[in-house]
Motif scaffolding. Structure first.
Motif, PDB file in Angstrom:
ATOM      1  N   GLY A   1       0.790  -1.229   0.000  1.00 18.79           N
ATOM      2  CA  GLY A   1       0.000   0.000   0.000  1.00 18.79           C
ATOM      3  C   GLY A   1       0.817   1.271   0.000  1.00 18.79           C
ATOM      4  N   CYS A   2       2.134   1.148  -0.201  1.00 17.41           N
ATOM      5  CA  CYS A   2       2.993   2.340  -0.221  1.00 17.41           C
ATOM      6  C   CYS A   2       2.980   2.957  -1.619  1.00 17.41           C
ATOM      7  N   ARG A   3       2.999   4.290  -1.680  1.00 21.46           N
ATOM      8  CA  ARG A   3       3.208   4.966  -2.960  1.00 21.46           C
ATOM      9  C   ARG A   3       4.707   4.942  -3.204  1.00 21.46           C
ATOM     10  N   VAL A   4       5.171   4.200  -4.197  1.00 18.88           N
ATOM     11  CA  VAL A   4       6.602   3.967  -4.382  1.00 18.88           C
ATOM     12  C   VAL A   4       7.220   5.092  -5.210  1.00 18.88           C
ATOM     13  N   SER A   5       8.338   5.589  -4.716  1.00 11.70           N
ATOM     14  CA  SER A   5       9.094   6.633  -5.401  1.00 11.70           C
ATOM     15  C   SER A   5      10.534   6.146  -5.583  1.00 11.70           C
ATOM     16  N   LEU A   6      11.146   6.559  -6.681  1.00 12.20           N
ATOM     17  CA  LEU A   6      12.548   6.209  -6.942  1.00 12.20           C
ATOM     18  C   LEU A   6      13.350   7.489  -7.023  1.00 12.20           C
ATOM     19  N   PHE A   7      14.425   7.583  -6.228  1.00 10.43           N
ATOM     20  CA  PHE A   7      15.254   8.788  -6.156  1.00 10.43           C
ATOM     21  C   PHE A   7      16.326   8.667  -7.236  1.00 10.43           C
ATOM     22  N   ILE A   8      16.149   9.368  -8.341  1.00  7.69           N
ATOM     23  CA  ILE A   8      17.014   9.158  -9.502  1.00  7.69           C
ATOM     24  C   ILE A   8      17.625  10.467 -10.023  1.00  7.69           C
ATOM     25  N   GLU A   9      18.628  10.300 -10.863  1.00  8.71           N
ATOM     26  CA  GLU A   9      19.200  11.444 -11.568  1.00  8.71           C
ATOM     27  C   GLU A   9      18.184  11.944 -12.601  1.00  8.71           C
ATOM     28  N   PRO A  10      18.239  13.227 -12.955  1.00 11.14           N
ATOM     29  CA  PRO A  10      17.359  13.748 -14.025  1.00 11.14           C
ATOM     30  C   PRO A  10      17.848  13.266 -15.383  1.00 11.14           C
ATOM     31  N   ASP A  11      17.628  11.980 -15.645  1.00 11.82           N
ATOM     32  CA  ASP A  11      18.196  11.320 -16.827  1.00 11.82           C
ATOM     33  C   ASP A  11      17.095  10.530 -17.542  1.00 11.82           C
ATOM     34  N   PRO A  12      16.923  10.745 -18.849  1.00 12.85           N
ATOM     35  CA  PRO A  12      15.816  10.107 -19.578  1.00 12.85           C
ATOM     36  C   PRO A  12      15.788   8.584 -19.471  1.00 12.85           C
ATOM     37  N   VAL A  13      16.984   7.959 -19.458  1.00 19.78           N
ATOM     38  CA  VAL A  13      17.024   6.488 -19.357  1.00 19.78           C
ATOM     39  C   VAL A  13      16.504   6.048 -17.997  1.00 19.78           C
ATOM     40  N   GLN A  14      16.933   6.729 -16.937  1.00 19.62           N
ATOM     41  CA  GLN A  14      16.473   6.374 -15.590  1.00 19.62           C
ATOM     42  C   GLN A  14      14.962   6.571 -15.467  1.00 19.62           C
ATOM     43  N   ILE A  15      14.455   7.595 -16.080  1.00 21.30           N
ATOM     44  CA  ILE A  15      13.011   7.877 -16.025  1.00 21.30           C
ATOM     45  C   ILE A  15      12.225   6.796 -16.774  1.00 21.30           C
ATOM     46  N   ALA A  16      12.753   6.393 -17.920  1.00 20.82           N
ATOM     47  CA  ALA A  16      12.095   5.330 -18.704  1.00 20.82           C
ATOM     48  C   ALA A  16      12.053   4.021 -17.913  1.00 20.82           C
ATOM     49  N   VAL A  17      13.145   3.704 -17.237  1.00 20.98           N
ATOM     50  CA  VAL A  17      13.173   2.460 -16.453  1.00 20.98           C
ATOM     51  C   VAL A  17      12.264   2.573 -15.228  1.00 20.98           C
ATOM     52  N   ALA A  18      12.192   3.764 -14.656  1.00 19.52           N
ATOM     53  CA  ALA A  18      11.281   3.963 -13.510  1.00 19.52           C
ATOM     54  C   ALA A  18       9.847   3.654 -13.925  1.00 19.52           C
ATOM     55  N   GLU A  19       9.506   4.072 -15.144  1.00 19.36           N
ATOM     56  CA  GLU A  19       8.151   3.779 -15.657  1.00 19.36           C
ATOM     57  C   GLU A  19       7.951   2.271 -15.814  1.00 19.36           C
ATOM     58  N   VAL A  20       8.971   1.606 -16.403  1.00 16.64           N
ATOM     59  CA  VAL A  20       8.885   0.151 -16.598  1.00 16.64           C
ATOM     60  C   VAL A  20       8.740  -0.562 -15.250  1.00 16.64           C
ATOM     61  N   LEU A  21       9.429  -0.042 -14.244  1.00 12.51           N
ATOM     62  CA  LEU A  21       9.377  -0.661 -12.902  1.00 12.51           C
ATOM     63  C   LEU A  21       8.022  -0.463 -12.222  1.00 12.51           C
ATOM     64  N   GLY A  22       7.234   0.466 -12.731  1.00 14.46           N
ATOM     65  CA  GLY A  22       5.890   0.645 -12.184  1.00 14.46           C
ATOM     66  C   GLY A  22       5.819   1.588 -11.000  1.00 14.46           C
ATOM     67  N   ALA A  23       6.905   2.346 -10.762  1.00 12.48           N
ATOM     68  CA  ALA A  23       6.853   3.344  -9.675  1.00 12.48           C
ATOM     69  C   ALA A  23       6.044   4.541 -10.162  1.00 12.48           C
ATOM     70  N   PRO A  24       5.021   4.976  -9.428  1.00  9.41           N
ATOM     71  CA  PRO A  24       4.219   6.119  -9.872  1.00  9.41           C
ATOM     72  C   PRO A  24       4.910   7.460  -9.685  1.00  9.41           C
ATOM     73  N   VAL A  25       5.944   7.487  -8.862  1.00 10.75           N
ATOM     74  CA  VAL A  25       6.630   8.739  -8.525  1.00 10.75           C
ATOM     75  C   VAL A  25       8.142   8.592  -8.710  1.00 10.75           C
ATOM     76  N   ILE A  26       8.770   9.654  -9.206  1.00 13.46           N
ATOM     77  CA  ILE A  26      10.230   9.727  -9.139  1.00 13.46           C
ATOM     78  C   ILE A  26      10.595  10.985  -8.365  1.00 13.46           C
ATOM     79  N   GLU A  27      11.702  10.929  -7.655  1.00 17.44           N
ATOM     80  CA  GLU A  27      12.221  12.150  -7.032  1.00 17.44           C
ATOM     81  C   GLU A  27      13.541  12.479  -7.701  1.00 17.44           C
ATOM     82  N   LEU A  28      13.601  13.647  -8.321  1.00 18.02           N
ATOM     83  CA  LEU A  28      14.775  14.065  -9.070  1.00 18.02           C
ATOM     84  C   LEU A  28      15.829  14.616  -8.118  1.00 18.02           C
ATOM     85  N   HIS A  29      17.030  14.059  -8.204  1.00 17.23           N
ATOM     86  CA  HIS A  29      18.147  14.479  -7.352  1.00 17.23           C
ATOM     87  C   HIS A  29      18.598  15.875  -7.758  1.00 17.23           C
ATOM     88  N   THR A  30      18.513  16.817  -6.826  1.00 19.60           N
ATOM     89  CA  THR A  30      18.918  18.205  -7.121  1.00 19.60           C
ATOM     90  C   THR A  30      20.255  18.549  -6.464  1.00 19.60           C
TER      91      THR A  30
END
Ligand SMILES: CC(=O)[C@@H](O)[C@H](O)COP(=O)(O)O
Ligand SMILES: NCC(=O)COP(=O)(O)O
Length: 252
Positions: free
Chosen positions: A129-158
């Protein structure tokens, strides 16, 4: 239609850093959690690190009991942390990279390289029941894989943006800011909700807060430091006001 107000997640890790300096019970992160809502925070972030350098296991339930704010539990991609998160069932779980020797988070989680390790963790956290987030670099490949992994949220490393800003101000950080902005747009195109965090301060927050796609900022170390001088309430209120200013200026 007015845009939804960008949320502020208050990371209270470093209240525990000060507490642990003496191995005692003061200051208590749960007391910061209790104050956060009235100060203007929309959520709490706590990072239970493998080495327990600040937040302790007992803090999780104490923070939950101290505040009605949703908890975003930051955790390493380990079996231990997955079991703790599945049992604790926070509103959100954010998988972050961790190295024992690091002073603080040094970058985003390589979800592309660690896909097979992370995929089952994402599923187990979501099933809990957790809303899963992945803390990733602002990188298109990482974002594409985050989508494939099914995480609804990403947190962009600033963090890189913050370092560049410290070195040379807005000009020095402009290309990293654009990288973050493009990443937030890409995330939305893929149906992901982008958040952002690490190293944000009163001085550098507005350009990040001005990115319309970014739904939430998680800010901690700077605000806890400011709280030493002005109090937590004033520090959070000021950050909240800067975020609102950025959103209002964008709308003009
Ligand atoms: C993932 C991130 O950027 C932070 O939220 C993280 O908590 C930083 O680690 P420390 O809080 O231990 O500095
Ligand atoms: N994920 C970022 C966070 O929670 C706070 O990071 P910082 O403001 O302590 O650098």
């Amino acid at each position: 239609m007015t845009e939804p107000r960008q949320r502020l997640g208050l990371n209270i890790d470093h209240v525990a850093t000060i507490r642990n300096a003496r191995g005692g019970v003061h200051p208590d992160p749960a007391r910061a959690a209790a104050m956060a809502h009235a100060a203007g925070a929309d959520g709490l972030t706590i990072h239970l690190r493998e080495d327990r350098r600040h937040i302790q296991d007992a803090d999780l339930q104490k923070v939950r009991e101290a505040s009605d704010l949703p908890i975003n539990l930051e955790m390493a991609a380990t079996e231990e942390m997955t079991q703790i998160a599945v049992a604790f069932k926070p509103h959100a779980a954010c998988i972050v990279p961790e190295k024992r020797e690091e002073r603080t988070t040094e970058g985003g989680l390589d979800v592309a390289g660690l896909h097979n390790q992370i995929a089952p963790m994402v599923r187990r956290l979501a099933d809990a029941g957790c809303r899963v987030s992945l803390f990733i670099e602002p990188d298109p490949v990482q974002i594409a894989v985050a989508e494939v992994l099914g995480a609804p949220v990403i947190e962009l490393h600033t963090g890189r943006f913050a370092e560049l800003w410290l070195e040379g101000g807005a000009d020095a950080a402009s290309s990293e800011l654009e990288r973050i902005r493009l990443a937030a747009v890409e995330a939305r195109k893929r149906g992901l909700e982008p958040h952002a965090g690490h190293g944000l301060t009163f001085d550098n927050v507005k350009p990040i807060a001005a990115i319309p796609e970014v739904a939430e900022l998680n800010i901690g170390h700077f605000l806890i430091g400011e709280a030493i001088f002005t109090g937590l309430d004033q520090a959070v209120k000021r950050m909240r006001a800067l975020m609102d200013e950025a959103q209002a200026e964008r709308a003009r």
